[in-house]
Design a protein around this motif. Structure first.
Motif, PDB file in Angstrom:
ATOM      1  N   THR A   1      91.167  70.065  31.779  1.00  8.81           N
ATOM      2  CA  THR A   1      90.692  70.689  30.529  1.00  8.81           C
ATOM      3  C   THR A   1      90.614  69.697  29.371  1.00  8.81           C
ATOM      4  N   PRO A   2      91.710  68.962  29.041  1.00  8.72           N
ATOM      5  CA  PRO A   2      91.588  67.989  27.942  1.00  8.72           C
ATOM      6  C   PRO A   2      90.654  66.837  28.268  1.00  8.72           C
ATOM      7  N   LEU A   3      90.637  66.422  29.554  1.00 13.12           N
ATOM      8  CA  LEU A   3      89.736  65.325  29.937  1.00 13.12           C
ATOM      9  C   LEU A   3      88.278  65.735  29.748  1.00 13.12           C
ATOM     10  N   THR A   4      87.995  67.006  30.083  1.00 13.90           N
ATOM     11  CA  THR A   4      86.623  67.505  29.889  1.00 13.90           C
ATOM     12  C   THR A   4      86.243  67.480  28.413  1.00 13.90           C
ATOM     13  N   SER A   5      87.194  67.932  27.574  1.00 15.65           N
ATOM     14  CA  SER A   5      86.933  67.935  26.121  1.00 15.65           C
ATOM     15  C   SER A   5      86.740  66.514  25.607  1.00 15.65           C
ATOM     16  N   ILE A   6      87.622  65.606  26.038  1.00 17.47           N
ATOM     17  CA  ILE A   6      87.535  64.211  25.569  1.00 17.47           C
ATOM     18  C   ILE A   6      86.214  63.583  26.012  1.00 17.47           C
ATOM     19  N   LYS A   7      85.880  63.787  27.280  1.00 18.72           N
ATOM     20  CA  LYS A   7      84.635  63.188  27.800  1.00 18.72           C
ATOM     21  C   LYS A   7      83.412  63.781  27.090  1.00 18.72           C
ATOM     22  N   GLY A   8      83.451  65.113  26.930  1.00 20.58           N
ATOM     23  CA  GLY A   8      82.306  65.775  26.278  1.00 20.58           C
ATOM     24  C   GLY A   8      82.085  65.269  24.866  1.00 20.58           C
ATOM     25  N   TRP A   9      83.157  65.176  24.081  1.00 17.97           N
ATOM     26  CA  TRP A   9      83.016  64.704  22.700  1.00 17.97           C
ATOM     27  C   TRP A   9      82.703  63.219  22.653  1.00 17.97           C
ATOM     28  N   ALA A  10      83.236  62.458  23.583  1.00 17.55           N
ATOM     29  CA  ALA A  10      82.928  61.022  23.610  1.00 17.55           C
ATOM     30  C   ALA A  10      81.442  60.793  23.875  1.00 17.55           C
ATOM     31  N   LEU A  11      80.856  61.542  24.819  1.00 13.60           N
ATOM     32  CA  LEU A  11      79.419  61.416  25.111  1.00 13.60           C
ATOM     33  C   LEU A  11      78.586  61.876  23.921  1.00 13.60           C
ATOM     34  N   THR A  12      79.069  62.942  23.253  1.00 16.53           N
ATOM     35  CA  THR A  12      78.323  63.458  22.089  1.00 16.53           C
ATOM     36  C   THR A  12      78.326  62.436  20.960  1.00 16.53           C
ATOM     37  N   LEU A  13      79.503  61.877  20.695  1.00 20.60           N
ATOM     38  CA  LEU A  13      79.622  60.905  19.595  1.00 20.60           C
ATOM     39  C   LEU A  13      78.858  59.619  19.891  1.00 20.60           C
ATOM     40  N   LYS A  14      78.611  59.393  21.187  1.00 20.51           N
ATOM     41  CA  LYS A  14      77.896  58.168  21.568  1.00 20.51           C
ATOM     42  C   LYS A  14      76.394  58.253  21.264  1.00 20.51           C
TER      43      LYS A  14
ATOM     44  N   GLU B   1      80.897  65.443   9.320  1.00 24.97           N
ATOM     45  CA  GLU B   1      81.939  66.455   9.483  1.00 24.97           C
ATOM     46  C   GLU B   1      82.190  66.763  10.959  1.00 24.97           C
ATOM     47  N   LYS B   2      81.090  66.923  11.708  1.00 23.95           N
ATOM     48  CA  LYS B   2      81.230  67.208  13.136  1.00 23.95           C
ATOM     49  C   LYS B   2      81.838  66.014  13.885  1.00 23.95           C
ATOM     50  N   ARG B   3      81.439  64.796  13.423  1.00 26.21           N
ATOM     51  CA  ARG B   3      82.011  63.598  14.046  1.00 26.21           C
ATOM     52  C   ARG B   3      83.540  63.566  13.850  1.00 26.21           C
ATOM     53  N   LYS B   4      83.960  63.893  12.602  1.00 26.11           N
ATOM     54  CA  LYS B   4      85.390  63.914  12.304  1.00 26.11           C
ATOM     55  C   LYS B   4      86.108  64.984  13.143  1.00 26.11           C
ATOM     56  N   ALA B   5      85.473  66.166  13.268  1.00 25.18           N
ATOM     57  CA  ALA B   5      86.075  67.251  14.064  1.00 25.18           C
ATOM     58  C   ALA B   5      86.179  66.843  15.529  1.00 25.18           C
ATOM     59  N   GLY B   6      85.140  66.163  16.021  1.00 23.54           N
ATOM     60  CA  GLY B   6      85.137  65.706  17.403  1.00 23.54           C
ATOM     61  C   GLY B   6      86.238  64.694  17.669  1.00 23.54           C
ATOM     62  N   LEU B   7      86.397  63.743  16.716  1.00 22.17           N
ATOM     63  CA  LEU B   7      87.459  62.737  16.858  1.00 22.17           C
ATOM     64  C   LEU B   7      88.844  63.397  16.806  1.00 22.17           C
ATOM     65  N   ASP B   8      88.985  64.404  15.953  1.00 22.13           N
ATOM     66  CA  ASP B   8      90.263  65.133  15.882  1.00 22.13           C
ATOM     67  C   ASP B   8      90.580  65.815  17.221  1.00 22.13           C
ATOM     68  N   ILE B   9      89.547  66.377  17.834  1.00 23.93           N
ATOM     69  CA  ILE B   9      89.742  67.030  19.141  1.00 23.93           C
ATOM     70  C   ILE B   9      90.145  66.007  20.198  1.00 23.93           C
ATOM     71  N   ILE B  10      89.498  64.843  20.164  1.00 21.65           N
ATOM     72  CA  ILE B  10      89.834  63.791  21.130  1.00 21.65           C
ATOM     73  C   ILE B  10      91.288  63.365  20.964  1.00 21.65           C
TER      74      ILE B  10
ATOM     75  N   SER C   1      94.179  64.070  23.643  1.00 15.95           N
ATOM     76  CA  SER C   1      94.868  62.877  24.159  1.00 15.95           C
ATOM     77  C   SER C   1      96.377  63.048  24.059  1.00 15.95           C
ATOM     78  N   GLU C   2      96.815  63.601  22.904  1.00 16.00           N
ATOM     79  CA  GLU C   2      98.247  63.869  22.729  1.00 16.00           C
ATOM     80  C   GLU C   2      98.741  64.907  23.737  1.00 16.00           C
ATOM     81  N   ARG C   3      97.876  65.874  23.996  1.00 15.27           N
ATOM     82  CA  ARG C   3      98.231  66.890  24.992  1.00 15.27           C
ATOM     83  C   ARG C   3      98.387  66.262  26.377  1.00 15.27           C
ATOM     84  N   LEU C   4      97.466  65.370  26.714  1.00 16.12           N
ATOM     85  CA  LEU C   4      97.560  64.661  27.984  1.00 16.12           C
ATOM     86  C   LEU C   4      98.823  63.803  28.050  1.00 16.12           C
TER      87      LEU C   4
END
Length: 459
Positions: A255-268, A276-285, A289-292
């Motif tokens: 679950t967290p890996l999916t979120s991290i990968k999804g936001w990483a591809l989006t930010l790329k 604002e969305k970029r900041k929200a995406g980085l916060d999620i990553i 990551s902390e959850r992992l």
């Protein structure tokens, strides 16, 4: 290698043979002594009587003159060889005329000449028969003038004793045969259950934990079968828990890996320019990551506990300060979930323990309370004292724990609800930490009424 069956049969036979030999030996000695003593008593009694008769009625005549008359008289009262011997050891008369006018050297005659009744057992010189001789002194006014000797053969007695022994031996052989058959039958009642348990254990060693050992008797082997079956059931349960755990952890990691990968591809993407969305995406990553990291740390902790590699960093701890800092950390989440945190801490003593490990315990307990308490619920944290223990209570009015699950919640890999997030090892780790602190972790719960967790620490 000798089988158990062979050892049982041989052991039984050794015991039986030893018993038979001991009883046989004792019986032979007893029978022989009985017969010999009876003959000896009869000979001595008749010798005394005959000697008294001589002393009272015939002592006025010379022994060599009346020797033949004495022989005739004494032979009528007892059916044995009778000898009259003078005080020089010369046989004056013999009822069988074997030793007449010859000297006999025998210990019983020598003792009789000194005034004592004596018994001798041995072989007859001419016939080699086993005989018994009783010599009685013949006295005239307390002076020994000769010896009265009764001699009897022991051959018939020995023959009778031997017949008894042969009969006993035949009975013993029958007993041995019956005992051997019984031993074989008894050994089968032991060997077959053991073989069944052994075969089952071999199958289990190959990984076939669905097989079960048959319990035939309620004995040590039956107890072994029960233990083996119980072990197989526990292995299957642990195997299921392990598989559930792997599945759960895989899901927790995915679950967290999916979120991290999804936001990483989006930010790329170059066209993604929303700050604002970029900041929200980085916060999620960062959050995921902390959850992992937290999940990986939990798994590493569990591995250390299992291998016994955990050591505590003991120091003096202000437990009140520690609890308040944890509650401050958890307050935003409680507020977000609309759950109230009520705190009632007495003046608490300084305790000794590992700050980080105890913090891990309390965070896990409060986290579980938040996880299983609905919106509008309440979590109370309060303290009390029990002998030498400081007790910290975390009580919620959440969904509670089913009775069948309550006794398993501290087991490794156990999850009452597989759909809920978590690895299922949190409470198992907490329990291990409390054991290392020589403390206690107790959980009470009622379904739909809530759960109370009691943590006791020595102070």
């Amino acid at each position: 290698m000798k089988s158990i069956k062979s050892r049982i049969i041989v052991s039984h036979l050794i015991v039986i043979l030893t018993t038979i030999l001991i009883i046989g030996g004792a019986l032979y000695i007893g029978i022989k002594n009985y017969y010999y003593s009876s003959i000896e008593d009869i000979l001595i009694k008749n010798a005394h009587i005959s000697s008294d008769v001589y002393g009272k009625y015939m002592s006025n005549k010379k022994l060599e003159v009346i020797a033949d008359d004495l022989i005739k008289s004494f032979s009528q009262s007892i059916n044995v060889e009778v000898q009259i011997i003078d005080n020089n050891g010369l046989v004056l008369a013999d009822s069988l005329s074997v030793y007449t006018l010859s000297k006999i050297k025998s210990s019983d005659i020598e003792k009789a000449l000194y005034g004592s009744t004596a018994v001798w057992k041995g072989k007859e010189r001419y016939t080699s028969e086993n005989i018994m001789a009783v010599s009685e002194p013949l006295k005239v006014r307390e002076n020994v003038v000769g010896v009265l000797r009764f001699v009897t053969s022991l051959e018939e007695v020995n023959s009778l004793i031997n017949k008894n022994i042969i009969t006993y031996t035949l009975v013993a052989l029958i007993v041995i045969i019956i005992s051997t058959v019984v031993s074989i039958l008894i050994s089968k009642t032991i060997i077959y259950p053991i073989k069944n348990v052994t075969d089952t254990a071999k199958l289990m060693a190959k990984g076939e934990f669905s097989v079960r050992a048959n319990k035939k008797y309620d004995d040590e082997v039956g107890s072994m079968a029960d233990t083996l079956n119980y072990m197989a059931e526990e292995i299957l349960k642990n195997e299921k828990l392990k598989n559930d755990f792997i599945s759960s952890v895989s899901h927790e990691l995915r679950t967290p890996l999916t979120s991290i990968k999804g936001w990483a591809l989006t930010l790329k993407l170059k066209e993604f320019t929303d700050v604002e969305k970029r900041k929200a995406g980085l916060d999620i990553i960062v959050e995921e990551s902390e959850r992992l990291t937290s999940l990986v740390e939990e798994l590493l902790d569990f591995s250390r506990f299992q291998s016994g590699r955990i050591t505590l960093n003991i120091e003096e701890i202000n437990i009140e300060e520690l609890l308040l800092s944890i509650l401050k950390q958890m307050q935003p989440r409680a507020k977000r979930n609309k759950i109230s945190l009520k705190v009632n801490l007495h003046k608490l003593p300084i305790i000794k323990g590992d700050r980080n490990r105890l913090k891990q315990v309390f965070i896990n307990i409060v986290d579980n309370a938040l996880k299983f308490t609905a919106e509008g619920g309440c979590i109370s944290i309060y303290t009390d004292f029990d002998d030498d223990y400081l007790c910290i209570f975390v009580e919620d009015n959440g969904i509670g724990i089913k009775p069948e699950h309550l006794k398993k919640v501290k087991d490794k890999f156990f999850k009452a609800d597989s759909k809920k997030a978590g690895s299922g090892i949190g409470l198992a780790i907490c329990n291990e930490i409390m054991i290392l602190h020589e403390g206690k972790l107790e959980i009470a719960s009622s379904i739909q009424l809530g759960t109370k967790v009691k943590v006791c620490l020595k102070f």
